[in-house]
Design an enzyme around this catalytic site. Structure first.
Site, mmCIF file in Angstrom:
data_model
loop_
_atom_site.group_PDB
_atom_site.id
_atom_site.type_symbol
_atom_site.label_atom_id
_atom_site.label_comp_id
_atom_site.label_asym_id
_atom_site.label_seq_id
_atom_site.Cartn_x
_atom_site.Cartn_y
_atom_site.Cartn_z
ATOM 1 N N GLY A 16 0.842 -1.203 0.000
ATOM 2 C CA GLY A 16 0.000 0.000 0.000
ATOM 3 C C GLY A 16 0.876 1.251 0.000
ATOM 4 O O GLY A 16 1.901 1.282 0.671
ATOM 5 N N THR A 116 6.652 -6.636 1.946
ATOM 6 C CA THR A 116 7.778 -6.298 1.059
ATOM 7 C C THR A 116 9.100 -6.775 1.645
ATOM 8 O O THR A 116 9.969 -7.265 0.922
ATOM 9 C CB THR A 116 7.817 -4.767 0.847
ATOM 10 O OG1 THR A 116 6.540 -4.371 0.355
ATOM 11 C CG2 THR A 116 8.907 -4.361 -0.134
ATOM 12 N N THR A 137 5.239 2.249 5.920
ATOM 13 C CA THR A 137 3.823 1.907 6.136
ATOM 14 C C THR A 137 3.185 2.868 7.134
ATOM 15 O O THR A 137 3.808 3.259 8.129
ATOM 16 C CB THR A 137 3.597 0.461 6.642
ATOM 17 O OG1 THR A 137 2.219 0.309 7.017
ATOM 18 C CG2 THR A 137 4.437 0.092 7.842
ATOM 19 N N ILE A 138 1.932 3.195 6.848
ATOM 20 C CA ILE A 138 1.193 4.026 7.806
ATOM 21 C C ILE A 138 0.885 3.226 9.068
ATOM 22 O O ILE A 138 0.514 3.779 10.086
ATOM 23 C CB ILE A 138 -0.118 4.585 7.201
ATOM 24 C CG1 ILE A 138 -1.115 3.469 6.884
ATOM 25 C CG2 ILE A 138 0.153 5.441 5.977
ATOM 26 C CD1 ILE A 138 -2.533 3.971 6.639
ATOM 27 N N ASP A 139 1.045 1.885 8.999
ATOM 28 C CA ASP A 139 0.702 1.027 10.147
ATOM 29 C C ASP A 139 1.773 1.061 11.242
ATOM 30 O O ASP A 139 1.504 0.649 12.373
ATOM 31 C CB ASP A 139 0.510 -0.428 9.689
ATOM 32 C CG ASP A 139 -0.544 -0.556 8.602
ATOM 33 O OD1 ASP A 139 -1.344 0.381 8.434
ATOM 34 O OD2 ASP A 139 -0.553 -1.594 7.920
ATOM 35 N N ARG A 174 -23.880 14.000 19.845
ATOM 36 C CA ARG A 174 -23.765 12.652 19.299
ATOM 37 C C ARG A 174 -22.506 11.945 19.752
ATOM 38 O O ARG A 174 -21.535 12.556 20.184
ATOM 39 C CB ARG A 174 -23.702 12.721 17.768
ATOM 40 C CG ARG A 174 -25.043 12.949 17.126
ATOM 41 C CD ARG A 174 -24.879 13.153 15.642
ATOM 42 N NE ARG A 174 -26.183 13.273 15.008
ATOM 43 C CZ ARG A 174 -26.390 13.864 13.852
ATOM 44 N NH1 ARG A 174 -25.377 14.429 13.195
ATOM 45 N NH2 ARG A 174 -27.595 13.906 13.339
ATOM 46 N N GLY A 182 -4.598 0.699 9.903
ATOM 47 C CA GLY A 182 -3.513 0.210 10.763
ATOM 48 C C GLY A 182 -3.322 -1.286 10.728
ATOM 49 O O GLY A 182 -2.464 -1.825 11.421
ATOM 50 N N GLU A 234 -9.053 -0.409 12.609
ATOM 51 C CA GLU A 234 -9.817 -1.338 11.769
ATOM 52 C C GLU A 234 -9.674 -2.795 12.211
ATOM 53 O O GLU A 234 -10.525 -3.620 11.923
ATOM 54 C CB GLU A 234 -9.382 -1.212 10.312
ATOM 55 C CG GLU A 234 -7.924 -1.563 10.086
ATOM 56 C CD GLU A 234 -7.471 -1.443 8.642
ATOM 57 O OE1 GLU A 234 -8.309 -1.347 7.742
ATOM 58 O OE2 GLU A 234 -6.239 -1.441 8.415
HETATM 59 O O1 F6P Z 1 -0.849 -1.488 5.191
HETATM 60 C C1 F6P Z 1 -1.379 -0.229 4.925
HETATM 61 C C2 F6P Z 1 -2.870 -0.305 4.859
HETATM 62 O O2 F6P Z 1 -3.372 0.984 4.583
HETATM 63 C C3 F6P Z 1 -3.553 -0.900 6.088
HETATM 64 O O3 F6P Z 1 -3.664 0.029 7.136
HETATM 65 C C4 F6P Z 1 -4.875 -1.342 5.510
HETATM 66 O O4 F6P Z 1 -5.401 -2.418 6.240
HETATM 67 C C5 F6P Z 1 -4.518 -1.781 4.120
HETATM 68 O O5 F6P Z 1 -3.290 -1.147 3.803
HETATM 69 C C6 F6P Z 1 -5.517 -1.428 3.050
HETATM 70 O O6 F6P Z 1 -5.112 -2.008 1.872
HETATM 71 P P1 F6P Z 1 -5.633 -1.656 0.414
HETATM 72 O O7 F6P Z 1 -5.093 -0.324 0.009
HETATM 73 O O8 F6P Z 1 -5.100 -2.751 -0.426
HETATM 74 O O9 F6P Z 1 -7.121 -1.608 0.507
#
Ligand code: F6P
Length: 378
Positions: A16, A116, A137-139, A174, A182, A234
């Site tokens: 990603g 990767t 990675t953003i994770d 609300r 993540g 998520e």
């Molecule tokens: O690994 C980065 C990420 O954005 C995760 O946070 C997410 O679960 C996944 O990629 C989403 O993947 P894609 O872009 O293939 O939908």
């Protein structure tokens, strides 16, 4: 200008995307060229490698891309040993190796996350290629580094979103559930949740109890608070689901899905999450607490746009360090950030390890001390 060496390096971006990839490509290429190396860009990740789709990189091509989001080389989630071709999955490692030799590469530089790192290591072990990786990675879940590039930018976007949700949640009294990416790691949600002042932060590392979350929201309402913001990663699971997973794992032949697949699918035949976690949570909390709830899923917005100043600096430092070590022919390493230094880490020490949030991490304590509910205690 120190042109000390000769040779050619290939560079690709896989998995990603995230803000900062172009900044790293620029850093690697400029530093490598500074030391006399030639640079070839490989398109669309490992798919471009097996299909021999390349582009020569010169100073002009990498000029002006520092601040651009995405990756001008393109990216894909393809892996050489499990490549989808006409609906079939085939091992194209041999094709990847062929391209490497055809291009006369001395090393393949791979920018990516955990998947990767694994693919690069496999190409080294099975194909004999020299590789060097950089943690993207953003994770923020790659081992061997204190932080991955892209994380800070995504955290800034998620924080701003949580800020904005506060005002509208207050106006309408609300509960707003904000879903953050993540994968199986809670770094992004926890970081943005603390920075944005979310009232509840749920992360995969701490299974939540719905009743505890509902009680926390009701207590806030009784205390006269007009709103509550819940940041959810998520990959969250409830305590009940965590028990089901543990039971499944202990059954004979029990196993979980591969760790780099998208979360929430199948565990030993048990389908755990069928709808976006934020929607499910909002629906359940609405029923349990009787409070009006809304859902915002940030999705790929978190992966778009320009990198933060922190990421631009990190990317440039990691990239130029890679160029420097490539000139010294140091291969089969990942460059990570340790403290304030960019350092080489043996790649085999990184591969196969997912760096999730330790439950005793200082950020967890910080969150609890500002009365953020983490779903396990009120
Ligand atoms: O690994 C980065 C990420 O954005 C995760 O946070 C997410 O679960 C996944 O990629 C989403 O993947 P894609 O872009 O293939 O939908």
């Amino acid at each position: 200008m120190a042109k000390q060496t000769t040779g050619t390096i290939g560079i690709l971006t896989a998995g990603g995307d995230c803000p900062g990839l172009n900044a790293v490509i620029r850093g690697v290429a400029k530093a490598a060229m500074h030391y006399g190396l030639k640079v070839v860009g490989i398109q669309d990740g490992f798919r471009g490698l097996v299909e021999n789709r390349t582009t020569p990189i010169d100073n002009k091509l990498v000029s002006g891309i520092l601040t651009q989001g995405g990756t001008f080389l393109g990216s894909s989630r393809d892996r050489p040993h499990k490549m989808k071709v006409n609906g079939r999955t085939v091992d194209l490692t041999g094709e990847a190796v062929k391209t490497y030799h055809k291009l006369k590469l001395d090393c393949l530089v791979c920018l990516g996350g955990n998947g990767t790192q694994k693919s690069a290591w496999r190409l080294h072990e099975r194909g004999g290629l020299n590789v060097l990786t950089l943690p993207k990675t953003i994770d923020n879940d790659v081992a061997g580094t204190d932080i991955t590039f892209g994380f800070d930018s995504a955290m800034a976007i998620a924080t701003e979103a949580i800020d904005r949700l506060h005002t509208t949640a207050t106006s309408h009294q609300r509960v707003i559930v904000c879903e953050v990416m993540g994968h199986d790691a809670g770094w992004l949600c926890l970081g943005a949740g603390i920075a944005g002042g979310a009232d509840v932060v749920l992360i995969p590392e701490i299974p939540y109890d719905l009743e505890i979350v509902a009680q926390h929201l009701l207590r806030r309402r009784r205390a006269g608070k007009r709103f509550s913001i819940i940041a959810v990663a998520e990959g969250i699971i409830s305590q009940q689901e965590a028990r089901a997973r543990a039971d499944a794992l202990h059954r004979p032949g029990g196993q979980t899905e591969a760790s780099d697949s998208v979360p929430g699918a199948v565990y030993h035949g048990i389908h755990l999450v069928q709808e976006p976690v934020a929607s499910r949570l909002a629906r359940q909390l609405q029923q349990l607490a009787g409070l009006e709830a809304r859902v915002t899923s940030l999705g790929h917005v978190q992966r778009g746009g320009t990198p933060t100043a922190f990421d631009r600096l990190l990317c440039t430092r990691l990239g130029t360090k890679a160029g420097e070590l490539l000139a010294k022919k140091q291969y089969n390493i990942m460059i990570g950030l340790k403290g304030n230094d960019c350092v080489p880490v043996p790649l085999q020490k990184v591969v196969g390890i997912k760096r999730v949030v330790p439950v005793d991490h200082p950020w967890i304590k910080t969150a609890r001390l500002v009365e953020t509910c983490l779903g396990d205690e009120d």
